[in-house]
Design an enzyme around this catalytic site. Structure first.
Site, PDB file in Angstrom:
ATOM      1  CB  THR A   1      -4.276  -3.141  -1.009  1.00  0.00           C
ATOM      2  OG1 THR A   1      -5.597  -2.979  -1.545  1.00  0.00           O
ATOM      3  CG2 THR A   1      -4.153  -4.567  -0.489  1.00  0.00           C
ATOM      4  N   GLY A   2      -6.273  -1.315   0.678  1.00  0.00           N
ATOM      5  CA  GLY A   2      -7.476  -1.243   1.515  1.00  0.00           C
ATOM      6  C   GLY A   2      -7.958   0.195   1.629  1.00  0.00           C
ATOM      7  CG  HIS A   3     -11.049   3.038   4.140  1.00  0.00           C
ATOM      8  ND1 HIS A   3     -11.011   3.818   5.260  1.00  0.00           N
ATOM      9  CD2 HIS A   3     -11.874   3.672   3.266  1.00  0.00           C
ATOM     10  CE1 HIS A   3     -11.787   4.876   5.081  1.00  0.00           C
ATOM     11  NE2 HIS A   3     -12.337   4.800   3.887  1.00  0.00           N
ATOM     12  N   GLY A   4      -7.841   3.663   2.157  1.00  0.00           N
ATOM     13  CA  GLY A   4      -6.677   4.549   2.228  1.00  0.00           C
ATOM     14  C   GLY A   4      -6.685   5.519   3.387  1.00  0.00           C
TER      15      GLY A   4
ATOM     16  NE  ARG B   1      -8.624   8.883  -1.249  1.00  0.00           N
ATOM     17  CZ  ARG B   1      -8.157   7.644  -1.356  1.00  0.00           C
ATOM     18  NH1 ARG B   1      -7.550   7.275  -2.458  1.00  0.00           N
ATOM     19  NH2 ARG B   1      -8.292   6.785  -0.386  1.00  0.00           N
ATOM     20  CB  ILE B   2      -3.359  12.393  -2.117  1.00  0.00           C
ATOM     21  CG1 ILE B   2      -3.171  13.309  -3.332  1.00  0.00           C
ATOM     22  CG2 ILE B   2      -2.119  11.520  -1.894  1.00  0.00           C
ATOM     23  CD1 ILE B   2      -2.068  14.338  -3.192  1.00  0.00           C
ATOM     24  N   GLY B   3      -4.484   9.236  -1.559  1.00  0.00           N
ATOM     25  CA  GLY B   3      -4.655   8.153  -0.592  1.00  0.00           C
ATOM     26  C   GLY B   3      -3.329   7.682  -0.011  1.00  0.00           C
ATOM     27  CG  ASP B   4      -3.314   3.636   1.137  1.00  0.00           C
ATOM     28  OD1 ASP B   4      -4.265   4.003   0.418  1.00  0.00           O
ATOM     29  OD2 ASP B   4      -2.892   2.470   1.161  1.00  0.00           O
TER      30      ASP B   4
ATOM     31  CB  THR C   1      -4.707  -0.972  -4.634  1.00  0.00           C
ATOM     32  OG1 THR C   1      -5.522   0.194  -4.650  1.00  0.00           O
ATOM     33  CG2 THR C   1      -3.274  -0.569  -4.347  1.00  0.00           C
TER      34      THR C   1
END
Ligand code: ASP
Length: 323
Positions: free
Chosen positions: A232-235, A209-212, A181
């Site tokens: 950035t990272g695990h959403g 799926r929608i992330g952070d 990201t």
């Protein structure tokens, strides 16, 4: 008033980045910081600077954004992005975007509408109306590396590995976890701040799926009075911790400096919710904060004629640009 030195700070994703991807990621973040800084010099606009920096990484297959985005379980690219102006606090966010080279530019265009966020079919119609090129045939943003990463992810699922293996915990490079990201934060000499973040999400995500990344306060946040953050990272973890907002509020309410707030927030998030992350921060005085509790995160910034960058924990390399 204190003098502020304009600067453009970027990241290229936090996670268990395989060693063979390190040189490409470093080249990409250094280039992005440079082109963002150059844009800031040319137009004097921090929004232009962060957009340009992110566009550079969206074109680069070493990052999980634009060309090179990771794939859903069905093998498709679904991208998302957000941008925020710290002066007006206007934001533009997009999700479920397909076959567009620069989702970050589409997000910026959303800022001109009465809305903050467009997703899916509506966002794609908006893109068409705004003259964005929708690539035909579909699927041109899919790289071989992303295809292999999906196959390896599917294999890991058959072995029963847990969801955190996608971004860090327990993965140890057993398969290609593409975690690039991208994000940028910029400040000008008057203290105007802007932030932009763009992603393909996580390998093997369910369609829809929608992330952070496209969420204000999670992937992106900007407020001239305090600073700007891109994460950035695990959403799924970042969303529940509201990482970008938490970092800025630590600075505002606890008077922590940019580095301390970035470190503390990432650390507290992982203690409570397990998933790992990284963030880049600039405060209202132009001080920088860079922290990640994943194995690696590529980052770089340009200030005057110096590029500062790193990817390993504790690594800070300085290069003075000639010419
Ligand atoms: N935060 C992104 C997501 O979960 C992934 C990343 O930062 O690499 O969608």
């Amino acid at each position: 008033m204190f003098p502020i030195e304009p600067l453009v700070l970027v990241h290229g994703g936090a996670g268990d980045i395989p060693s063979e991807r390190v040189p490409g990621k470093l080249l990409g973040v250094k280039l992005a910081a440079k082109v963002g800084y150059e844009k800031l010099r040319q137009t004097g606009c921090v929004l232009d600077a962060v957009e340009e920096a992110v566009r550079s990484m969206e074109l680069d297959p070493f990052f999980n954004a634009g060309y090179g985005s990771v794939l859903t379980t069905e093998g498709n690219v679904e991208m998302e992005a957000s941008v925020m102006c710290g002066t007006t606090q206007r934001a533009g966010c997009v999700s479920l975007i397909k076959d567009i080279m620069h989702p970050i530019s589409l997000a910026r265009r959303v800022m001109k509408t009465p809305h903050n966020f467009l997703a899916g079919d509506g966002a794609m119609r908006f893109a068409k109306d705004e003259g964005f090129e929708i690539m035909e045939p579909a699927g041109q943003l899919v790289t071989d590396y992303a295809r292999e990463a999906l196959e390896e992810w599917k294999e890991s699922q058959r072995r029963g590995e847990n969801e955190f293996a996608r971004t860090e915990i327990g993965s140890s490079n057993k398969y290609k976890v593409e975690v690039g990201t991208v994000g940028a934060v910029a400040i000008d000499g008057s203290g105007n701040i802007a932030v932009a973040t763009s992603t393909g999400g996580i390998t093997g995500k369910l369609p829809g799926r929608i992330g952070d990344t496209p969420l204000v306060g999670c992937g992106t946040y900007a407020d001239n009075r305090v600073g700007g953050v891109s994460t950035t990272g695990h959403g799924e973890t970042i969303m529940r911790h509201c990482l970008a907002y938490d970092i800025l509020k630590r600075m505002e309410y606890l008077q922590e400096d940019a580095q301390t707030a970035t470190e503390n927030s990432c650390k507290r998030m992982t203690e409570r919710l397990i998933g790992t992350a990284g963030a880049i921060t600039i405060d209202a005085k132009g001080q920088v904060g860079i922290s990640f509790n994943s194995k690696r995160m590529a980052w770089a910034y340009q200030k005057c004629n110096t590029i500062v960058y790193g990817i390993e924990q504790g690594q800070i390399i300085e290069e003075v640009l000639t010419q």
